[in-house]
Motif scaffolding. Structure first.
Motif, PDB file in Angstrom:
ATOM      1  N   GLN A 239      -5.539   8.378   9.207  1.00 57.13           N
ATOM      2  CA  GLN A 239      -6.691   7.464   9.167  1.00 57.13           C
ATOM      3  C   GLN A 239      -6.893   6.817   7.799  1.00 57.13           C
ATOM      4  O   GLN A 239      -7.815   6.032   7.618  1.00 57.13           O
ATOM      5  N   TYR A 240      -6.024   7.149   6.823  1.00 57.69           N
ATOM      6  CA  TYR A 240      -6.136   6.540   5.494  1.00 57.69           C
ATOM      7  C   TYR A 240      -6.118   5.015   5.593  1.00 57.69           C
ATOM      8  O   TYR A 240      -6.841   4.313   4.889  1.00 57.69           O
ATOM      9  N   SER A 241      -5.248   4.517   6.468  1.00 55.85           N
ATOM     10  CA  SER A 241      -5.046   3.067   6.558  1.00 55.85           C
ATOM     11  C   SER A 241      -6.320   2.332   6.956  1.00 55.85           C
ATOM     12  O   SER A 241      -6.466   1.142   6.665  1.00 55.85           O
ATOM     13  N   ILE A 242      -7.241   3.036   7.622  1.00 58.31           N
ATOM     14  CA  ILE A 242      -8.490   2.392   8.046  1.00 58.31           C
ATOM     15  C   ILE A 242      -9.258   1.904   6.823  1.00 58.31           C
ATOM     16  O   ILE A 242      -9.743   0.765   6.780  1.00 58.31           O
ATOM     17  N   TYR A 243      -9.367   2.766   5.806  1.00 59.35           N
ATOM     18  CA  TYR A 243     -10.098   2.386   4.595  1.00 59.35           C
ATOM     19  C   TYR A 243      -9.377   1.295   3.822  1.00 59.35           C
ATOM     20  O   TYR A 243     -10.005   0.380   3.285  1.00 59.35           O
ATOM     21  N   LEU A 244      -8.054   1.406   3.755  1.00 60.02           N
ATOM     22  CA  LEU A 244      -7.289   0.425   2.992  1.00 60.02           C
ATOM     23  C   LEU A 244      -7.342  -0.938   3.673  1.00 60.02           C
ATOM     24  O   LEU A 244      -7.475  -1.972   3.006  1.00 60.02           O
ATOM     25  N   ALA A 245      -7.259  -0.940   4.995  1.00 55.07           N
ATOM     26  CA  ALA A 245      -7.367  -2.199   5.736  1.00 55.07           C
ATOM     27  C   ALA A 245      -8.767  -2.786   5.601  1.00 55.07           C
ATOM     28  O   ALA A 245      -8.937  -4.009   5.483  1.00 55.07           O
ATOM     29  N   LYS A 287       5.845   4.242   1.604  1.00 55.62           N
ATOM     30  CA  LYS A 287       6.106   4.624   2.989  1.00 55.62           C
ATOM     31  C   LYS A 287       5.976   3.439   3.922  1.00 55.62           C
ATOM     32  O   LYS A 287       6.698   3.318   4.922  1.00 55.62           O
ATOM     33  N   GLU A 288       5.064   2.521   3.584  1.00 58.06           N
ATOM     34  CA  GLU A 288       4.812   1.373   4.450  1.00 58.06           C
ATOM     35  C   GLU A 288       5.838   0.257   4.299  1.00 58.06           C
ATOM     36  O   GLU A 288       5.812  -0.705   5.073  1.00 58.06           O
ATOM     37  N   ILE A 289       6.715   0.371   3.302  1.00 51.82           N
ATOM     38  CA  ILE A 289       7.707  -0.684   3.106  1.00 51.82           C
ATOM     39  C   ILE A 289       8.532  -0.898   4.360  1.00 51.82           C
ATOM     40  O   ILE A 289       8.825  -2.027   4.759  1.00 51.82           O
ATOM     41  N   SER A 290       8.896   0.193   5.011  1.00 53.60           N
ATOM     42  CA  SER A 290       9.700   0.090   6.236  1.00 53.60           C
ATOM     43  C   SER A 290       8.843   0.061   7.489  1.00 53.60           C
ATOM     44  O   SER A 290       9.202  -0.548   8.492  1.00 53.60           O
ATOM     45  N   GLU A 291       7.683   0.706   7.431  1.00 54.16           N
ATOM     46  CA  GLU A 291       6.854   0.834   8.640  1.00 54.16           C
ATOM     47  C   GLU A 291       5.785  -0.251   8.746  1.00 54.16           C
ATOM     48  O   GLU A 291       5.257  -0.509   9.829  1.00 54.16           O
ATOM     49  N   GLY A 292       5.434  -0.877   7.617  1.00 52.67           N
ATOM     50  CA  GLY A 292       4.342  -1.844   7.622  1.00 52.67           C
ATOM     51  C   GLY A 292       3.000  -1.150   7.494  1.00 52.67           C
ATOM     52  O   GLY A 292       2.865   0.035   7.795  1.00 52.67           O
ATOM     53  N   PRO A 294      -1.403  -1.687   5.650  1.00 52.05           N
ATOM     54  CA  PRO A 294      -2.338  -2.506   4.855  1.00 52.05           C
ATOM     55  C   PRO A 294      -2.235  -2.334   3.347  1.00 52.05           C
ATOM     56  O   PRO A 294      -2.842  -3.102   2.606  1.00 52.05           O
ATOM     57  N   THR A 295      -1.489  -1.334   2.863  1.00 51.97           N
ATOM     58  CA  THR A 295      -1.542  -1.008   1.436  1.00 51.97           C
ATOM     59  C   THR A 295      -0.927  -2.091   0.559  1.00 51.97           C
ATOM     60  O   THR A 295      -1.511  -2.488  -0.452  1.00 51.97           O
ATOM     61  N   GLN A 296       0.274  -2.549   0.936  1.00 56.87           N
ATOM     62  CA  GLN A 296       0.905  -3.602   0.129  1.00 56.87           C
ATOM     63  C   GLN A 296       0.052  -4.868   0.059  1.00 56.87           C
ATOM     64  O   GLN A 296      -0.155  -5.414  -1.035  1.00 56.87           O
ATOM     65  N   PRO A 297      -0.456  -5.355   1.198  1.00 59.15           N
ATOM     66  CA  PRO A 297      -1.334  -6.532   1.124  1.00 59.15           C
ATOM     67  C   PRO A 297      -2.571  -6.286   0.253  1.00 59.15           C
ATOM     68  O   PRO A 297      -3.027  -7.191  -0.449  1.00 59.15           O
ATOM     69  N   LEU A 298      -3.114  -5.054   0.289  1.00 59.25           N
ATOM     70  CA  LEU A 298      -4.269  -4.734  -0.535  1.00 59.25           C
ATOM     71  C   LEU A 298      -3.894  -4.762  -2.015  1.00 59.25           C
ATOM     72  O   LEU A 298      -4.621  -5.338  -2.837  1.00 59.25           O
ATOM     73  N   MET A 299      -2.762  -4.164  -2.374  1.00 59.70           N
ATOM     74  CA  MET A 299      -2.343  -4.120  -3.771  1.00 59.70           C
ATOM     75  C   MET A 299      -2.101  -5.519  -4.334  1.00 59.70           C
ATOM     76  O   MET A 299      -2.328  -5.769  -5.521  1.00 59.70           O
ATOM     77  N   ARG A 300      -1.647  -6.433  -3.477  1.00 61.85           N
ATOM     78  CA  ARG A 300      -1.436  -7.812  -3.926  1.00 61.85           C
ATOM     79  C   ARG A 300      -2.754  -8.507  -4.222  1.00 61.85           C
ATOM     80  O   ARG A 300      -2.777  -9.517  -4.943  1.00 61.85           O
ATOM     81  N   ARG A 301      -3.828  -7.998  -3.674  1.00 65.70           N
ATOM     82  CA  ARG A 301      -5.135  -8.614  -3.866  1.00 65.70           C
ATOM     83  C   ARG A 301      -5.876  -8.070  -5.085  1.00 65.70           C
ATOM     84  O   ARG A 301      -6.938  -8.596  -5.441  1.00 65.70           O
ATOM     85  N   VAL A 302      -5.371  -7.020  -5.701  1.00 68.61           N
ATOM     86  CA  VAL A 302      -6.031  -6.449  -6.871  1.00 68.61           C
ATOM     87  C   VAL A 302      -5.962  -7.439  -8.038  1.00 68.61           C
ATOM     88  O   VAL A 302      -4.889  -7.875  -8.436  1.00 68.61           O
ATOM     89  N   ASP A 303      -7.121  -7.796  -8.567  1.00 66.63           N
ATOM     90  CA  ASP A 303      -7.191  -8.795  -9.639  1.00 66.63           C
ATOM     91  C   ASP A 303      -6.923  -8.200 -11.011  1.00 66.63           C
ATOM     92  O   ASP A 303      -6.455  -8.895 -11.912  1.00 66.63           O
ATOM     93  N   LEU A 304      -7.239  -6.929 -11.190  1.00 64.03           N
ATOM     94  CA  LEU A 304      -7.054  -6.297 -12.491  1.00 64.03           C
ATOM     95  C   LEU A 304      -6.909  -4.801 -12.279  1.00 64.03           C
ATOM     96  O   LEU A 304      -7.641  -4.202 -11.480  1.00 64.03           O
ATOM     97  N   LYS A 305      -5.966  -4.204 -12.976  1.00 60.43           N
ATOM     98  CA  LYS A 305      -5.761  -2.751 -12.927  1.00 60.43           C
ATOM     99  C   LYS A 305      -5.812  -2.224 -14.354  1.00 60.43           C
ATOM    100  O   LYS A 305      -5.008  -2.627 -15.197  1.00 60.43           O
ATOM    101  N   THR A 306      -6.755  -1.337 -14.616  1.00 58.90           N
ATOM    102  CA  THR A 306      -6.915  -0.750 -15.951  1.00 58.90           C
ATOM    103  C   THR A 306      -6.648   0.734 -15.878  1.00 58.90           C
ATOM    104  O   THR A 306      -7.247   1.436 -15.064  1.00 58.90           O
ATOM    105  N   THR A 307      -5.757   1.217 -16.725  1.00 54.50           N
ATOM    106  CA  THR A 307      -5.505   2.660 -16.823  1.00 54.50           C
ATOM    107  C   THR A 307      -6.133   3.171 -18.112  1.00 54.50           C
ATOM    108  O   THR A 307      -5.787   2.719 -19.209  1.00 54.50           O
TER     109      THR A 307
END
Length: 393
Positions: A239-245, A287-292, A294-307
């Protein structure tokens, strides 16, 4: 005698150790904010963009325990309150300790719970509130009716008399926050036919609130979200994907709804996540690279990442000096530290902690606590080492 000594010699009071060693940051800790200026300027730039362009934003703040994620989120909220008061409405929410509920829907309910609806209309006249509600499009009549119920205690929205909360207003808030299961009679009283039992319906209410905010003059809703990874502990891995989507959908909001984004206040998501949580997101993405998913589309939408990293020696000294310069009687920072310390004291604390901000504060608390009791005139490496060894550090 001790209290008199603390006040006269150090400007301190007993229990000072609590200022350093709390489990998590609180708003009062903002006075000790230091040494994150580059990161802060990047975050402030996002706030400035959010009031100039019609766009939602996602910013990730990544860091292991003790590096200042919570304090950073509170600092961003504080900045919005002080310098963007008329343009940005800020809220802080944490998912730590949340009870299990319907995946995804609980996220939106948590947003609703974080909004202080009285504060939202602070300094607004009754007729301004009513006008802001009436300007919401007709195809959002149910959530529009709920807003009227929430503000029904205001004279222009109700004939009930003075501006005091009534049971209908409280019931409307409980319903919006998912804190009650309304009966058919209660739904009729609120002017609503459907319960908020799906993400799609919840999004209608979110769009209505954002439209209401825009009509009040706000440009953006700032959501400082702490302990994001705790969401994953509430549900199974499947159910992780629910939150990411959902988060991806909120970035694209109001896609799928019959309302233009120009009519809504923007949303700015500042999300604090631990390094473990960030690693988990990256594992899901791989893991989603082959299976598809929401995570990759979400990561592309991140405007700024601060560590957030540990402090270097210079920043560690800055933190120590700032904390030890705070006079707890006058609630002001003095020019010099109330308890002087040597360079080798800083070297020792830095070596011991590696510059982890929370660890620096805790060790200093222990040494300061002992120093006050022993009435030492100077904090040195030798003294600090003796105290921390005695106390199991």
């Amino acid at each position: 005698m001790m209290d008199k000594f603390l006040r006269e010699k150090y400007g301190l009071k007993e229990g000072v150790i609590e200022d350093f060693s709390r489990d998590s940051a609180e708003e009062e800790d903002l006075k000790f904010w230091t040494n994150r200026e580059k990161e802060f300027n990047d975050w402030k730039a996002i706030l400035e963009k959010s009031i100039k362009i019609n766009k939602n934003f996602i910013v990730l703040i990544i860091g292991s325990y003790g590096r200042g994620k919570t304090l950073s989120l509170l600092k961003i909220k504080d900045e919005a309150e002080k310098n963007f008061e008329k343009s940005i409405f800020p809220v802080y929410l944490s998912f730590k300790g949340e009870e299990k509920s319907k995946p995804g829907l609980d996220f939106i309910f948590r947003i609703f719970k974080s909004i202080d609806f009285d504060k939202l209309v602070r300094n607004r006249k009754d007729n301004e509130v009513l006008e802001a509600i009436n300007k919401i499009p007709k195809n959002f009549d149910e959530p529009k009716n709920l807003l009227k119920a929430i503000y029904g205690y205001r004279k222009q929205l109700s004939l009930q008399g003075p501006a005091t909360k009534d049971k209908k207003s409280e019931m409307a808030l409980y319903f919006l926050r998912g804190e009650m299961k309304p009966t058919a009679a209660q739904l009729r009283e609120l002017g609503i036919m459907r319960k908020i039992e799906s993400i799609d319906i919840a999004k209608e209410y979110l769009a209505t609130i954002l439209c209401f905010m825009k009509n009040l003059g706000y440009k953006s809703l700032l959501l400082s979200i702490d302990e994001f990874e705790y969401l994953f502990s509430l549900v199974s891995k499947s159910q992780y994907s629910i939150y990411l989507a959902l988060l991806r959908g909120l970035y694209d909001f109001p896609a799928g709804l019959d309302i233009s984004s120009e009519k809504l206040a923007n949303m700015i998501f500042f999300i604090g996540i631990s390094e473990d949580g960030w690693n988990k997101l990256q594992e899901i993405e791989k893991k989603e690279i082959s299976e598809g998913g929401p995570t990759q589309p979400l990561m592309r939408r991140v405007d700024l990442k601060t560590t957030l990293l540990n402090f270097d020696r210079k920043d560690t000294e800055g933190l120590i000096e700032k904390v030890l310069s705070y006079n707890r009687i006058t609630n002001k920072f003095e020019t010099d530290p109330l308890i002087p310390f040597t360079k080798d004291f800083v070297d020792y604390i830095y070596e011991l902690t590696g510059g982890l901000p929370s660890a620096v504060k805790v060790r200093c608390a222990q040494v300061l606590d002992a120093g006050i009791a022993d009435r030492v005139p100077l904090l040195t490496r030798e003294y600090a080492q003796k105290v921390l060894e005695e106390r199991g550090f």
